[in-house]
Design a protein around this motif. Structure first.
Motif, PDB file in Angstrom:
ATOM      1  N   PHE A 240      27.454  35.790  83.086  1.00 54.12           N
ATOM      2  CA  PHE A 240      28.213  37.199  83.489  1.00 54.12           C
ATOM      3  C   PHE A 240      29.678  37.322  82.570  1.00 54.12           C
ATOM      4  CE2 PHE A 240      26.014  36.035  87.614  1.00 54.12           C
ATOM      5  CZ  PHE A 240      26.059  36.877  88.444  1.00 54.12           C
ATOM      6  N   GLU A 241      30.594  36.377  82.103  1.00 52.55           N
ATOM      7  CA  GLU A 241      30.986  36.920  81.270  1.00 52.55           C
ATOM      8  C   GLU A 241      30.516  38.272  80.203  1.00 52.55           C
ATOM      9  OE1 GLU A 241      34.204  35.510  80.705  1.00 52.55           O
ATOM     10  OE2 GLU A 241      34.422  36.082  82.873  1.00 52.55           O
ATOM     11  N   THR A 242      28.911  37.721  79.835  1.00 57.33           N
ATOM     12  CA  THR A 242      28.362  38.340  78.451  1.00 57.33           C
ATOM     13  C   THR A 242      28.133  40.100  79.532  1.00 57.33           C
ATOM     14  OG1 THR A 242      27.439  36.611  77.179  1.00 57.33           O
ATOM     15  CG2 THR A 242      26.442  39.386  76.886  1.00 57.33           C
ATOM     16  N   ALA A 243      28.034  39.994  80.645  1.00 57.93           N
ATOM     17  CA  ALA A 243      27.763  41.139  81.201  1.00 57.93           C
ATOM     18  C   ALA A 243      28.810  42.138  81.246  1.00 57.93           C
ATOM     19  CB  ALA A 243      26.869  41.050  82.571  1.00 57.93           C
ATOM     20  N   ARG A 244      29.783  41.424  81.460  1.00 58.38           N
ATOM     21  CA  ARG A 244      31.517  42.274  81.623  1.00 58.38           C
ATOM     22  C   ARG A 244      32.054  42.106  80.584  1.00 58.38           C
ATOM     23  NH1 ARG A 244      32.701  36.537  84.733  1.00 58.38           N
ATOM     24  NH2 ARG A 244      32.084  37.330  87.061  1.00 58.38           N
ATOM     25  N   ARG A 245      31.409  42.197  79.700  1.00 57.82           N
ATOM     26  CA  ARG A 245      31.953  42.239  77.818  1.00 57.82           C
ATOM     27  C   ARG A 245      31.711  43.479  77.806  1.00 57.82           C
ATOM     28  NH1 ARG A 245      32.319  36.808  76.761  1.00 57.82           N
ATOM     29  NH2 ARG A 245      29.926  36.782  76.172  1.00 57.82           N
ATOM     30  N   GLN A 246      30.091  43.703  78.803  1.00 57.91           N
ATOM     31  CA  GLN A 246      29.260  45.061  77.944  1.00 57.91           C
ATOM     32  C   GLN A 246      29.321  46.066  78.954  1.00 57.91           C
ATOM     33  OE1 GLN A 246      27.920  44.604  75.229  1.00 57.91           O
ATOM     34  NE2 GLN A 246      28.372  43.116  73.875  1.00 57.91           N
TER      35      GLN A 246
END
Length: 434
Positions: A240-246
């Motif tokens: 989810f952190e990766t998705a939020r950054r992208q």
């Protein structure tokens, strides 16, 4: 099959476990030929040549099984093979170079013109719907993000009802963020897609990402689950952190019944903690999930934890059914586009493939190709794939969706809590599957 020796039956089991093992398959073909089962040996050799087209041993074995003269370097091995009467064998061996040249010069695929009465899906785009490996990129890992792609819902053949529902319930608010803010609508959302396997849920998720101009992440249980305590929860958080950054990003949770199974049925605390972590990440406390659109897919929605469908999480559902007629036409066109075909009546083929999934349709095209290939090797004359090959293959393929509907029927009839399966019930009644 019942006349085969125990050794051959054991070899068949081994080949089924390793279908790409060419030497193993050729050994089975040798045993079949030794037992006088020439037709079965030819079939195994043909499959071996599909995996290794340049394998000289496979070619020589096929010629022996067909009673054709062997290449010069193989004549010593086949000197004692019984010779067929001249009336039953070609005068020369199979000329592979000539066959390749003949195929290379084949005209582009030709279809029979459609009937004058065109249906509403006559202009369906030529694109695959199934996520069966047919034109659909492989799943990304938990930390791999695909850039915004060019695939949109316009590339999904047919399925207009699904497109309309996606537009009304999910896409329209996301495309108009200013209007959404006016009405207090946050730029986030969750959607659960369910239905029989092989019907295009992954492809639809990629199309939604293309519609939104968003990045795309595909995550399965293999990307998250870890043998060490605490690592699975950490992996879920990192996803989810990766998705939020992208962001904006479409996060696709494949087989969410494994990632978010019912905790009441779990005996292992580690997996329960992983589901709890997924619920926490979906909540996105403090607006952390702004710009993250979560799409989840499952074949067994009744096994998904009820907390995942709470408002604010995966609170909308979409039933993805087997492709309709326009979608089947688009899928068949896609899988036949690069194959040498002649006089294919797509309208007739669409009618006889009702209830088949996108994966089933891909298998029909593959089976028809194998029929034409095997016939070409037997006769020594390369020919096109014709309607007879396709109809014969379609007759042999049973809908892979039938077992799913058999299971879903009972759930929809006796466990339809909150009306979640009303759409499925309506479909079953319409198709007289109740």
């Amino acid at each position: 099959m019942s006349n085969e020796s125990p050794l051959i039956q054991s070899m068949r089991t081994a080949v089924a476990a390793a279908p790409a093992d060419v030497p193993l398959r050729l050994h089975l073909a040798e045993l079949l030929l030794g037992e006088g089962l020439g037709e079965a040996a030819v079939a195994e050799a043909a499959v071996a040549l599909q995996h290794a087209p340049g394998d000289a041993g496979a070619r020589a074995l096929m010629m022996r099984a067909m009673g054709l003269p062997a290449p010069a370097d193989d004549k010593a091995e086949t000197a004692e093979e019984p010779e067929q009467p001249a009336a039953h064998r070609p005068s020369t061996g199979f000329d592979w170079a000539a066959a390749e040249n003949e195929v290379a010069g084949a005209v582009p695929p030709r279809f029979v013109p459609p009937a004058p009465a065109a249906g509403p899906g006559a202009g369906a785009p030529e694109a695959p719907l199934a996520a069966d490996g047919s034109g659909d990129p492989g799943d990304a890992t938990a930390w791999e993000v695909d850039t915004p792609g060019s695939v949109t819902l316009a590339d999904v053949g047919g399925m207009q009802e699904i497109k309309d529902r996606l537009e009304a319930a999910f896409l329209a608010p996301m495309r108009n963020p200013e209007l959404g803010r006016l009405y207090g609508k946050s730029l986030r959302g969750g959607l659960l897609m369910y239905g029989p396997p092989g019907c295009g849920k992954t492809f639809i998720a990629r199309a939604v990402a293309g519609e939104l101009g968003a990045s795309f992440m595909s995550v399965s249980i293999n990307d998250v689950l870890d043998m060490w305590m605490g690592n699975s929860e950490r992996n879920m958080h990192e996803v989810f952190e990766t998705a939020r950054r992208q962001a904006p990003c479409v996060l696709f949770l494949d087989e969410v019944d494994a990632l978010g199974a019912k905790r009441s049925r779990m005996q292992h605390g580690g997996m329960r903690n992983t589901v709890n972590q997924l619920l926490t990440e979906l909540d996105g406390v403090g607006g952390a999930n702004e710009g993250v659109f979560v799409l989840a897919a499952t074949n067994v929605p009744w096994d998904v934890d009820i907390a995942l469908r709470r408002p604010g999480r995966l609170d909308r559902t979409l039933l993805v059914l087997p492709p309709d007629a326009p979608a089947r036409e688009a899928i068949l066109r896609y899988h036949l586009r690069d194959r040498p075909i002649e006089s294919v009546d797509l309208g007739k083929l669409v009618k006889v493939t009702e209830d088949l999934s996108g994966a089933d349709l891909a298998h029909v095209c593959e089976s028809a190709s194998e029929r034409a290939l095997l016939d070409s090797t037997r006769t020594g004359v390369v020919r096109m794939i014709n309607m007879k090959d396709l109809l014969g293959a379609a007759k042999e393929v049973r809908p892979s969706t039938d077992p799913w509907f058999a299971s879903a029927r009972n759930v929809a009839m006796f466990a339809n809590e909150g009306g979640m399966y009303d759409e499925l019930l309506a479909y079953l009644k319409k198709r007289r599957k109740l």
